[in-house]
Write an enzyme that holds these catalytic residues in place. Structure first.
Site, PDB file in Angstrom:
ATOM      1  CG  HIS A   9      -0.182   0.026   2.522  1.00 47.02           C
ATOM      2  ND1 HIS A   9       0.402   1.166   3.029  1.00 47.02           N
ATOM      3  CD2 HIS A   9       0.086  -0.961   3.407  1.00 47.02           C
ATOM      4  CE1 HIS A   9       0.988   0.887   4.182  1.00 47.02           C
ATOM      5  NE2 HIS A   9       0.828  -0.401   4.431  1.00 47.02           N
ATOM      6  CD  GLU A  82       1.111  -6.046   8.191  1.00 48.60           C
ATOM      7  OE1 GLU A  82       1.241  -7.288   8.060  1.00 48.60           O
ATOM      8  OE2 GLU A  82       1.913  -5.217   7.713  1.00 48.60           O
TER       9      GLU A  82
END
Length: 195
Positions: A9, A82
């Site tokens: 990201h 995550e």
């Protein structure tokens, strides 16, 4: 042959501050938005079939910005969120080193369970998108864990500092996933040099 481009990201304020994010849902900052848009231009020369993203804001927004250019089906997969770093989330590297010198963070996601979650995600991609080209927007910890597993620990977690919006390519080669390259950032360098 199934191909996955793992995209980290774009930048967040916590990335700049050196804070560990984990499951804490931090948005992209202005630079992260620019990085995601540059990222899209670095992906236009290949025929991608789908974008898969972690549901966390920073990954999902990166995927959405990439997709403004690519116009692909977009799908969320929680398997690629995550890792949860427990009590260490929100701490800088220095704070973590002082508070948890053994690097064992209370209440963090178990490493084995994390690895199993990622492995099951790869299996789903391989089954559902066999011989397709998949963009997977995820997180540094996720991508490093995948790279570490696939390289038998030669690269990845604890060894490779993945840059925001870097590309890492893996392919399914008859019986297993193989790393083709990792931490590629030429799409960002071209933009920075003004070419």
């Amino acid at each position: 042959m199934t191909t996955i481009c793992l995209v980290r990201h774009g930048e967040t304020d916590w990335n700049v501050q050196g804070k560990i994010q984990g499951k804490t849902d931090i948005p992209l900052n202005a630079e992260g938005i620019k990085q995601a848009m540059r990222c899209a231009h670095g992906l236009t020369d290949a025929n991608w079939d789908i974008i898969i993203t972690s549901p966390l804001k920073r990954a999902k927004r990166t995927a959405e910005l990439i997709n403004e250019t690519l116009q692909l089906p977009l799908m969320e997969m929680p398997q690629f969120e995550e890792k949860h770093f427990g009590d260490a989330e929100g701490m800088t590297y220095e704070e973590r080193a002082l508070t948890f010198p053994d690097r064992h963070y209370p209440n963090q996601e178990d490493n084995q369970l994390f690895a199993e979650r990622l492995s099951s995600g790869l299996e789903i991609i391989h089954e559902r998108f066999k011989n397709k080209r998949v963009l997977l927007v995820s997180h540094g910890g996720v991508i490093n864990a995948l790279l570490g597993t696939l390289s038998n620990g030669e690269i990845g977690s604890g060894k490779t500092r993945l840059l925001n919006t870097s590309f890492s390519h893996i392919q399914f080669d008859q019986t297993n996933w193989v790393i083709k390259n990792y931490n590629q950032v030429s799409h960002l360098e071209k933009e920075m040099s003004g070419t």
